[in-house]
Design a protein around this motif. Structure first.
Motif, mmCIF file in Angstrom:
data_model
loop_
_atom_site.group_PDB
_atom_site.id
_atom_site.type_symbol
_atom_site.label_atom_id
_atom_site.label_comp_id
_atom_site.label_asym_id
_atom_site.label_seq_id
_atom_site.Cartn_x
_atom_site.Cartn_y
_atom_site.Cartn_z
ATOM 1 N N GLY A 164 0.745 -1.252 0.000
ATOM 2 C CA GLY A 164 0.000 0.000 0.000
ATOM 3 C C GLY A 164 0.774 1.301 0.000
ATOM 4 N N PRO A 165 1.718 1.519 0.946
ATOM 5 C CA PRO A 165 2.346 2.840 1.029
ATOM 6 C C PRO A 165 3.087 3.218 -0.256
ATOM 7 C CG PRO A 165 2.893 1.539 2.961
ATOM 8 C CD PRO A 165 2.213 0.626 1.993
ATOM 9 N N HIS A 166 3.129 4.510 -0.594
ATOM 10 C CA HIS A 166 3.819 4.920 -1.817
ATOM 11 C C HIS A 166 5.316 5.062 -1.578
ATOM 12 C CE1 HIS A 166 4.174 9.017 -0.336
ATOM 13 N NE2 HIS A 166 4.872 9.330 -1.386
ATOM 14 N N ARG A 167 5.734 5.090 -0.296
ATOM 15 C CA ARG A 167 7.163 5.290 0.005
ATOM 16 C C ARG A 167 7.810 3.955 0.361
ATOM 17 N NH1 ARG A 167 7.538 9.794 3.867
ATOM 18 N NH2 ARG A 167 7.899 11.175 2.117
ATOM 19 N N ILE A 168 8.874 3.632 -0.369
ATOM 20 C CA ILE A 168 9.591 2.372 -0.184
ATOM 21 C C ILE A 168 11.029 2.704 0.193
ATOM 22 C CG2 ILE A 168 10.384 0.266 -1.348
ATOM 23 C CD1 ILE A 168 7.862 0.490 -3.122
ATOM 24 N N VAL A 169 11.517 2.097 1.269
ATOM 25 C CA VAL A 169 12.866 2.396 1.774
ATOM 26 C C VAL A 169 13.716 1.141 1.644
ATOM 27 C CG1 VAL A 169 14.208 3.122 3.788
ATOM 28 C CG2 VAL A 169 11.942 4.109 3.383
ATOM 29 N N GLU A 170 14.917 1.288 1.084
ATOM 30 C CA GLU A 170 15.820 0.147 0.922
ATOM 31 C C GLU A 170 17.205 0.480 1.467
ATOM 32 O OE1 GLU A 170 15.756 -0.364 -3.369
ATOM 33 O OE2 GLU A 170 17.488 0.934 -3.584
ATOM 34 N N GLY A 171 18.019 -0.551 1.639
ATOM 35 C CA GLY A 171 19.425 -0.335 1.993
ATOM 36 C C GLY A 171 19.733 -0.350 3.476
ATOM 37 N N TRP A 172 18.869 -1.011 4.261
ATOM 38 C CA TRP A 172 19.073 -0.978 5.718
ATOM 39 C C TRP A 172 20.343 -1.701 6.146
ATOM 40 C CZ3 TRP A 172 18.809 -0.055 10.712
ATOM 41 C CH2 TRP A 172 19.008 -1.093 11.613
ATOM 42 N N LEU A 173 20.517 -2.969 5.740
ATOM 43 C CA LEU A 173 21.572 -3.774 6.378
ATOM 44 C C LEU A 173 22.974 -3.318 5.996
ATOM 45 C CD1 LEU A 173 22.015 -6.063 8.396
ATOM 46 C CD2 LEU A 173 22.084 -7.661 6.494
ATOM 47 N N ASP A 174 23.196 -2.937 4.729
ATOM 48 C CA ASP A 174 24.571 -2.524 4.379
ATOM 49 C C ASP A 174 24.912 -1.176 5.020
ATOM 50 O OD1 ASP A 174 22.784 -1.396 2.563
ATOM 51 O OD2 ASP A 174 24.243 -1.286 0.944
ATOM 52 N N THR A 175 23.905 -0.304 5.174
ATOM 53 C CA THR A 175 24.150 0.960 5.873
ATOM 54 C C THR A 175 24.441 0.699 7.347
ATOM 55 O OG1 THR A 175 22.674 2.086 4.337
ATOM 56 C CG2 THR A 175 23.161 3.223 6.403
ATOM 57 N N TYR A 176 23.662 -0.203 7.923
ATOM 58 C CA TYR A 176 23.879 -0.567 9.322
ATOM 59 C C TYR A 176 25.272 -1.156 9.521
ATOM 60 C CZ TYR A 176 23.151 -2.411 13.933
ATOM 61 O OH TYR A 176 23.287 -2.669 15.268
ATOM 62 N N ALA A 177 25.677 -2.022 8.572
ATOM 63 C CA ALA A 177 26.982 -2.683 8.682
ATOM 64 C C ALA A 177 28.123 -1.660 8.635
ATOM 65 C CB ALA A 177 27.137 -3.716 7.565
ATOM 66 N N ARG A 178 27.951 -0.621 7.786
ATOM 67 C CA ARG A 178 28.980 0.426 7.752
ATOM 68 C C ARG A 178 29.058 1.154 9.088
ATOM 69 N NH1 ARG A 178 27.220 1.371 2.709
ATOM 70 N NH2 ARG A 178 26.035 3.234 3.219
ATOM 71 N N GLY A 179 27.885 1.402 9.709
ATOM 72 C CA GLY A 179 27.849 2.044 11.028
ATOM 73 C C GLY A 179 28.570 1.198 12.070
ATOM 74 N N VAL A 180 28.372 -0.118 11.989
ATOM 75 C CA VAL A 180 29.015 -1.026 12.937
ATOM 76 C C VAL A 180 30.533 -0.959 12.799
ATOM 77 C CG1 VAL A 180 29.409 -3.490 13.399
ATOM 78 C CG2 VAL A 180 27.083 -2.616 13.223
ATOM 79 N N GLN A 181 31.008 -0.941 11.550
ATOM 80 C CA GLN A 181 32.456 -0.878 11.315
ATOM 81 C C GLN A 181 33.053 0.385 11.923
ATOM 82 O OE1 GLN A 181 32.994 -1.169 7.107
ATOM 83 N NE2 GLN A 181 32.987 -3.411 7.101
ATOM 84 N N ARG A 182 32.364 1.510 11.715
ATOM 85 C CA ARG A 182 32.857 2.779 12.229
ATOM 86 C C ARG A 182 32.846 2.781 13.765
ATOM 87 N NH1 ARG A 182 29.333 7.138 9.733
ATOM 88 N NH2 ARG A 182 29.197 5.522 8.186
ATOM 89 N N ARG A 183 31.753 2.231 14.315
ATOM 90 C CA ARG A 183 31.568 2.193 15.765
ATOM 91 C C ARG A 183 32.667 1.347 16.406
ATOM 92 N NH1 ARG A 183 26.025 0.283 15.702
ATOM 93 N NH2 ARG A 183 25.568 2.278 14.743
ATOM 94 N N ALA A 184 32.961 0.197 15.776
ATOM 95 C CA ALA A 184 33.960 -0.718 16.325
ATOM 96 C C ALA A 184 35.343 -0.073 16.316
ATOM 97 C CB ALA A 184 33.969 -2.015 15.532
ATOM 98 N N ALA A 185 35.557 0.856 15.355
ATOM 99 C CA ALA A 185 36.874 1.484 15.231
ATOM 100 C C ALA A 185 37.054 2.640 16.207
ATOM 101 C CB ALA A 185 37.051 1.997 13.798
ATOM 102 N N ARG A 186 35.942 3.069 16.829
ATOM 103 C CA ARG A 186 36.020 4.235 17.708
ATOM 104 C C ARG A 186 36.541 3.804 19.079
ATOM 105 N NH1 ARG A 186 31.233 6.871 16.028
ATOM 106 N NH2 ARG A 186 30.135 5.566 17.505
#
Ligand SMILES: [Zn+2]
Length: 333
Positions: A164-186
């Motif tokens: 139903g909704p007209h807005r579709i969002v993609e790309g969650w897991l690879d974006t999350y994974a990049r955040g994890v990499q950065r977080r782990a390096a901090r």
């Protein structure tokens, strides 16, 4: 069957001991659909829509002819009992069976994961805190990578369109994974050992739909509207009926795909680094920002700016230090 919007029970109530599911098996072969409500305990729209539909299935108003559908009205019963998003942790993270469960959600995952394994398609019904329109989240494009290999993007996109909704969002897991990499390096992230172990582990980004894809199925997360908005129940109900129609499980009329659609891709996640980091305004999901626009300030006074023209998604002004503060999305061509 009804589910109250205020499921709070006395603190003395016993902790839930089981997970309730309802399965309807068509007498002809077909796909197996799983519908989840209240993976987050204060997101009641899916539970209420499921409650209505169970009655209609029982009285014969809706027929299941092919394949099967399973409903789990309350997927995190502890969070539901507490009337809050999580029980002991967020059930929609780190979704996997474990031999030695550490918390209530690990125990739920140990019975929920086999249920996910036994189905082909998942419709996971959620709601959100701030205002705004419903949206639906899909997984990656078909790919043979190591993070989230996938081959059913076309079927999944069809399901997303028909919810139903007209807005579709993609790309969650690879974006999350990049955040994890950065977080782990901090060097100096705050937090207890367990919460730190979780937010620095890519597996922590695996929720219901990511688990489903990892097991050969596909699925979407539908954010039906604001918590407790009666319209969100209608959005959830419509999505369930259209999923049953699309998959041929029930002989219900299939509505045409919406013509107008907007596809947004999550491209970055920004962590809150300190409790004094603050947004410049009360952002809502999908607020637009211009490249360079100031979104918030670090404790040091340094501005956090938008990297491109795009959208703020999932802003959390009360994020813990070292955890996701907001996501940034761009419109797909
Ligand atoms: Zn949710």
């Amino acid at each position: 069957m009804t589910y109250s919007t205020s499921p709070h029970t006395p603190a003395t109530a016993q902790r839930p001991a089981h997970l309730r599911s309802h399965t309807f098996l068509g007498l002809a072969p077909g796909p197996r659909l799983l519908v989840l409500g209240a993976v987050h305990g204060n997101e009641t729209c899916g539970s209420r829509a499921i409650g209505q539909l169970l009655q209609e299935l029982d009285n014969g108003a809706i027929r299941i002819e092919r394949g099967s559908v399973t409903f789990v009205p309350v997927t995190n019963p502890l969070a539901w009992q507490l009337g809050q998003r999580t029980g002991e942790r967020n059930l929609n993270r780190n979704m996997a069976p474990t031999a030695i469960p550490q918390d209530f959600e690990d125990r739920i995952a140990n019975v929920l994961c086999p249920l996910l394994d036994a189905h082909d398609v998942l419709l996971d019904l959620h709601s959100f805190h701030t205002g705004g329109s419903p949206f639906v989240m899909v997984g990656p494009q078909d790919n043979r990578g190591t993070l989230e290999p996938f081959s059913q993007a076309a079927s999944e996109f069809q399901l997303a369109l028909h919810t139903g909704p007209h807005r579709i969002v993609e790309g969650w897991l690879d974006t999350y994974a990049r955040g994890v990499q950065r977080r782990a390096a901090r060097p100096h992230a705050d937090g207890t050992a367990r919460s730190l172990a979780l937010v620095t582990n890519t597996n922590y980004g695996v929720g219901t739909t990511e688990y489903m894809r990892s097991r050969g199925g596909y699925g979407v997360t539908l954010e039906c509207g604001q918590h407790d908005d009666p319209q969100a129940v209608e959005v959830a109900r419509h999505a369930i009926l259209q999923a049953l129609a699309l998959l041929g499980i029930s002989p219900l009329p299939l509505m045409p795909e919406p013509v107008a659609r907007e596809i947004l891709r999550l491209v970055d996640v920004v962590d809150r680094e300190h409790a004094d980091d603050a947004f410049t305004q009360e952002w809502r999901s999908f607020d637009t920002v211009r490249a360079g626009q100031v979104v918030g300030h670090r404790r040091s006074g340094v501005a956090v700016t938008a990297p491109h023209d795009g959208f703020i998604v999932f802003p959390n002004p009360r994020a813990e230090a070292g955890q996701e503060w907001f996501y940034f999305a761009r419109r797909q061509a």
